[in-house]
Design an enzyme around this catalytic site. Sequence first.
Site, PDB file in Angstrom:
ATOM      1  N   LYS A 149      37.413  31.287  44.892  1.00 19.53           N
ATOM      2  CA  LYS A 149      38.761  30.809  44.575  1.00 19.53           C
ATOM      3  C   LYS A 149      39.043  30.582  43.207  1.00 19.53           C
ATOM      4  O   LYS A 149      38.198  30.380  42.547  1.00 19.53           O
ATOM      5  CB  LYS A 149      38.783  29.617  45.571  1.00 19.53           C
ATOM      6  CG  LYS A 149      40.422  29.472  46.372  1.00 19.53           C
ATOM      7  CD  LYS A 149      40.255  28.084  47.144  1.00 19.53           C
ATOM      8  CE  LYS A 149      41.490  28.055  47.766  1.00 19.53           C
ATOM      9  NZ  LYS A 149      41.846  29.117  48.779  1.00 19.53           N
TER      10      LYS A 149
ATOM     11  N   ASN B  89      32.836  28.333  31.986  1.00 21.50           N
ATOM     12  CA  ASN B  89      33.835  29.278  33.236  1.00 21.50           C
ATOM     13  C   ASN B  89      34.347  30.296  32.381  1.00 21.50           C
ATOM     14  O   ASN B  89      35.186  29.728  31.404  1.00 21.50           O
ATOM     15  CB  ASN B  89      34.188  28.297  34.026  1.00 21.50           C
ATOM     16  CG  ASN B  89      35.393  29.003  34.791  1.00 21.50           C
ATOM     17  OD1 ASN B  89      35.348  30.013  35.025  1.00 21.50           O
ATOM     18  ND2 ASN B  89      36.431  28.223  35.208  1.00 21.50           N
ATOM     19  N   GLY B  90      34.563  31.558  32.649  1.00 16.99           N
ATOM     20  CA  GLY B  90      35.446  32.382  31.907  1.00 16.99           C
ATOM     21  C   GLY B  90      34.484  33.445  31.386  1.00 16.99           C
ATOM     22  O   GLY B  90      33.232  33.894  31.935  1.00 16.99           O
TER      23      GLY B  90
ATOM     24  N   TRP C 249      29.877  32.081  39.656  1.00 15.76           N
ATOM     25  CA  TRP C 249      30.111  33.305  40.229  1.00 15.76           C
ATOM     26  C   TRP C 249      30.123  34.558  39.144  1.00 15.76           C
ATOM     27  O   TRP C 249      30.551  34.393  38.162  1.00 15.76           O
ATOM     28  CB  TRP C 249      31.829  33.346  40.508  1.00 15.76           C
ATOM     29  CG  TRP C 249      31.905  34.335  41.451  1.00 15.76           C
ATOM     30  CD1 TRP C 249      32.256  34.547  42.652  1.00 15.76           C
ATOM     31  CD2 TRP C 249      32.805  35.767  40.805  1.00 15.76           C
ATOM     32  NE1 TRP C 249      32.687  35.538  43.099  1.00 15.76           N
ATOM     33  CE2 TRP C 249      33.035  36.544  41.916  1.00 15.76           C
ATOM     34  CE3 TRP C 249      33.301  36.291  39.557  1.00 15.76           C
ATOM     35  CZ2 TRP C 249      33.705  37.741  41.917  1.00 15.76           C
ATOM     36  CZ3 TRP C 249      33.694  37.304  39.500  1.00 15.76           C
ATOM     37  CH2 TRP C 249      34.065  38.277  40.505  1.00 15.76           C
TER      38      TRP C 249
ATOM     39  N   GLU D  14      48.224  40.782  55.174  1.00 13.17           N
ATOM     40  CA  GLU D  14      47.763  39.691  55.223  1.00 13.17           C
ATOM     41  C   GLU D  14      46.607  39.400  56.225  1.00 13.17           C
ATOM     42  O   GLU D  14      45.378  39.146  56.118  1.00 13.17           O
ATOM     43  CB  GLU D  14      48.800  38.380  55.136  1.00 13.17           C
ATOM     44  CG  GLU D  14      48.083  37.284  55.100  1.00 13.17           C
ATOM     45  CD  GLU D  14      47.111  36.767  53.775  1.00 13.17           C
ATOM     46  OE1 GLU D  14      47.074  37.639  52.925  1.00 13.17           O
ATOM     47  OE2 GLU D  14      46.457  35.902  53.928  1.00 13.17           O
TER      48      GLU D  14
ATOM     49  N   LYS E  36      42.674  39.014  55.668  1.00 14.97           N
ATOM     50  CA  LYS E  36      41.846  37.721  56.151  1.00 14.97           C
ATOM     51  C   LYS E  36      40.542  38.206  56.715  1.00 14.97           C
ATOM     52  O   LYS E  36      39.553  37.644  56.606  1.00 14.97           O
ATOM     53  CB  LYS E  36      42.831  36.905  56.867  1.00 14.97           C
ATOM     54  CG  LYS E  36      42.610  35.672  57.012  1.00 14.97           C
ATOM     55  CD  LYS E  36      43.195  34.713  55.876  1.00 14.97           C
ATOM     56  CE  LYS E  36      43.529  35.382  54.609  1.00 14.97           C
ATOM     57  NZ  LYS E  36      43.516  34.696  53.355  1.00 14.97           N
TER      58      LYS E  36
ATOM     59  N   HIS F  62      50.897  60.008  59.567  1.00 14.52           N
ATOM     60  CA  HIS F  62      50.626  60.532  58.398  1.00 14.52           C
ATOM     61  C   HIS F  62      49.341  60.833  57.872  1.00 14.52           C
ATOM     62  O   HIS F  62      49.005  60.985  56.611  1.00 14.52           O
ATOM     63  CB  HIS F  62      51.708  60.309  57.447  1.00 14.52           C
ATOM     64  CG  HIS F  62      53.028  60.289  58.157  1.00 14.52           C
ATOM     65  ND1 HIS F  62      53.528  61.572  58.083  1.00 14.52           N
ATOM     66  CD2 HIS F  62      54.180  59.497  58.360  1.00 14.52           C
ATOM     67  CE1 HIS F  62      54.876  61.430  58.694  1.00 14.52           C
ATOM     68  NE2 HIS F  62      55.114  60.159  58.764  1.00 14.52           N
TER      69      HIS F  62
ATOM     70  N   CYS G 280      33.631  30.017  39.019  1.00 13.01           N
ATOM     71  CA  CYS G 280      32.645  29.068  38.337  1.00 13.01           C
ATOM     72  C   CYS G 280      33.221  27.753  38.345  1.00 13.01           C
ATOM     73  O   CYS G 280      34.348  27.654  37.804  1.00 13.01           O
ATOM     74  CB  CYS G 280      32.110  29.531  36.801  1.00 13.01           C
ATOM     75  SG  CYS G 280      31.259  31.125  36.709  1.00 13.01           S
TER      76      CYS G 280
ATOM     77  N   ARG H 259      34.403  27.804  43.851  1.00  9.94           N
ATOM     78  CA  ARG H 259      34.732  28.495  42.776  1.00  9.94           C
ATOM     79  C   ARG H 259      33.333  29.435  42.430  1.00  9.94           C
ATOM     80  O   ARG H 259      33.505  30.310  41.595  1.00  9.94           O
ATOM     81  CB  ARG H 259      34.806  27.748  41.636  1.00  9.94           C
ATOM     82  CG  ARG H 259      35.965  26.620  41.675  1.00  9.94           C
ATOM     83  CD  ARG H 259      36.069  25.793  40.465  1.00  9.94           C
ATOM     84  NE  ARG H 259      36.641  26.426  39.448  1.00  9.94           N
ATOM     85  CZ  ARG H 259      37.812  26.353  39.212  1.00  9.94           C
ATOM     86  NH1 ARG H 259      38.685  25.779  40.024  1.00  9.94           N
ATOM     87  NH2 ARG H 259      38.639  27.127  38.298  1.00  9.94           N
TER      88      ARG H 259
ATOM     89  N   GLU I  57      38.150  39.738  54.261  1.00  7.08           N
ATOM     90  CA  GLU I  57      37.441  38.655  53.513  1.00  7.08           C
ATOM     91  C   GLU I  57      36.130  37.839  54.109  1.00  7.08           C
ATOM     92  O   GLU I  57      35.351  37.658  53.591  1.00  7.08           O
ATOM     93  CB  GLU I  57      38.528  37.679  52.982  1.00  7.08           C
ATOM     94  CG  GLU I  57      39.576  37.940  51.874  1.00  7.08           C
ATOM     95  CD  GLU I  57      40.368  36.991  51.423  1.00  7.08           C
ATOM     96  OE1 GLU I  57      40.529  36.608  50.376  1.00  7.08           O
ATOM     97  OE2 GLU I  57      40.768  36.410  52.554  1.00  7.08           O
TER      98      GLU I  57
HETATM   99  C1  G6P Z   1      41.276  35.286  44.978  1.00  7.15           C
HETATM  100  C2  G6P Z   1      41.064  34.468  46.371  1.00  7.15           C
HETATM  101  C3  G6P Z   1      42.181  34.962  47.434  1.00  7.15           C
HETATM  102  C4  G6P Z   1      43.621  34.396  46.578  1.00  7.15           C
HETATM  103  C5  G6P Z   1      43.771  35.088  45.086  1.00  7.15           C
HETATM  104  C6  G6P Z   1      45.080  34.662  44.311  1.00  7.15           C
HETATM  105  O1  G6P Z   1      41.077  36.644  45.101  1.00  7.15           O
HETATM  106  O2  G6P Z   1      39.911  35.035  46.980  1.00  7.15           O
HETATM  107  O3  G6P Z   1      42.334  34.138  48.487  1.00  7.15           O
HETATM  108  O4  G6P Z   1      44.729  34.975  47.432  1.00  7.15           O
HETATM  109  O5  G6P Z   1      42.436  34.816  44.612  1.00  7.15           O
HETATM  110  O6  G6P Z   1      44.716  33.293  44.101  1.00  7.15           O
HETATM  111  P1  G6P Z   1      46.030  32.075  43.653  1.00  7.15           P
HETATM  112  O7  G6P Z   1      45.238  30.946  43.432  1.00  7.15           O
HETATM  113  O8  G6P Z   1      46.607  32.854  42.549  1.00  7.15           O
HETATM  114  O9  G6P Z   1      46.852  32.218  44.932  1.00  7.15           O
END
Ligand code: G6P
Length: 608
Positions: A603, A100-101, A74, A480, A484, A503, A2, A27, A487
């Site tokens: 994010k 937001n929160g 969000w 990672e 990626k 396994h 948000c 956000r 996502e």
């Molecule tokens: C969210 C984002 C990720 C990110 C994670 C941690 O889930 O979608 O891309 O890696 O938060 O975020 P930070 O800002 O703490 O690195």
Amino acid sequence: MCGIVGYIGKKRTSKLLLNCLRKLEYRGYDSAGIAVFAGGELKVVKCKGRLASLEEKLCGESLDGTMGIGHTRWATHGEPSDVNSHPHLSRSGNIAVVHNGIIENYMKLKEFLLQRGYEFVSDTDTEVVAHLVEYHYKGDLVQAVTATINELEGSYALGVICKNNPEEFVAARKDSPLIVGLGEGENFIASDIPAILEYTRDIYILEDKEVAALRKDQVKVFDSHGIEVKKNIFHVSWDVTAAEKSGYEHFMLKEMHEEPKVLKDTINPRIKDGLVELDNIKISTEDLKNIDKIFIVACGTACHAGVVGKYIIERLARIPVEVDVASEFRYRDPLINDRNLVIIISQSGETIDTLFALRESKKKGARVLAVVNVVGSSIAREADDVLYTWAGPEIAVASTKAYNTQLAAIYMIALDLAYKKGSIDIETYKKTVEGLKDTPRALEKVLSDKDAVQKFAAQHYNAKSIFFIGRGLDYALSMEGSLKLKEISYIHSEAYAGGELKHGTIALIEKGTLVICPMTQDYLMEKMLSNIKEVKARGAVVLAITQQKNIEEVEKAADVVIPIPDVDSLIAPIVAVTPMQLFAYYVAVQKGCDVDKPRNLAKSVTVE
Ligand code: G6P
């Protein structure tokens, strides 16, 4: 998670709010809305969907007043819908709130308000705030908001305007970020700096439970008891273009192309006469004797940087490292004490799970070192020591350049600890420092060869499931690569340790299944070649990523090989991750996905 903005001044308010919100859409983008005080009235326009839907809805309607608040959502409480969109109005319609929160005690507060005749139209937790401010309002909005936040449990960044207070609006925060932008004859609030950078570079960073009263030519900040607080002005030095696409099709592509530069910015100033110097972080040789264990705690991509960190710190500094996802760490009563160092990694510096893990660690006596990208963020302010990654603003929801710089920061921490502890020989130390300094050059090469990755992505974008396997550091990297991909392309993907696949999960490999194998660890090459043979024997198509020098050998086993320059195995993750980021990107583009704003994600996750 948000985004909120607020404005008071003479500019065309609705246009300005939309402009700010555009920079906050990362956000959340489930809905958007604004409330503007215009012509003596409080007007609210909001709707489900992205900002573009709100702009469409506003078309023709003039909402140009003297102050306003805006929101991009969000969804947490209540599905994305017009009615659940912010701003929310109080019973009389005189007070509008963006939030937001999460208000954790909203059920209790709702009950209290229902008994007093308040009616609720949405499913959100936020609506209680609007009604509660009205309940407390006796002509002084600051006092009403202060009384309200003293009854709230949970996290919040709030913007509140009131029809009866045309000269002033109020903001407050706890555990969710909020800044005040200081202009000339105008003032702002925003969840993040890029939203208002076009208008001002001078900001106040609000602390937990502070309440700001904004007039067009004055800002006052109070604590939760109503006592005025003297704030320091934080001057933002970076440029607004850093948060713009600059001709690239997507922020994600632009941000990958920035990797060489941001690595230079993160590494070079910290290497002096061949030695790593970590800003003002003073973990002395004496302090180190008292550190018997390191925890690395983070979420998402930052956590994957932590997994690489475990391998590197254990190998170089010979100190045991445990990596934990922050949301688990916090609630498992972790066995930490004053002999532990906790390394917190976060791009935003605001991820609430990570922030709470930091607080838990400090409470238990551990020293906390934060690797953070956003200057002045909550995590940066609360940690004992901070090592900034100089990645610049990262706008795409899927993290790329921040990850590379997080790795660089962790390598420098490992080198520093190892040097002080005497656990590293000088040759390895020098080689690793040189390797780090060389990563920008190697990445330039990877990025200039991106067409090969694009071509491969174009052949496989229809895959239903893609596996990533690797050993040692390549396993950490696989995690990672896999994250990626899922996502942004929504393709099911899993990361497995090369030796573990057999396994169980190898049962999922069938004819045509794509398996991606980073193979940068010389000492594990033979083992990985065997693992490739195992999956190929079951019909898999294999893409390997390896140093130029290994191409011939790897080509004998894999179907396609993407080369990276001949970097040392230890340094390789910083360079080898980028072909995987590019692969995810091109697959998502090919599938027509919204790369910078993937579904369901956001994010800066400020809810638990
Ligand atoms: C969210 C984002 C990720 C990110 C994670 C941690 O889930 O979608 O891309 O890696 O938060 O975020 P930070 O800002 O703490 O690195």
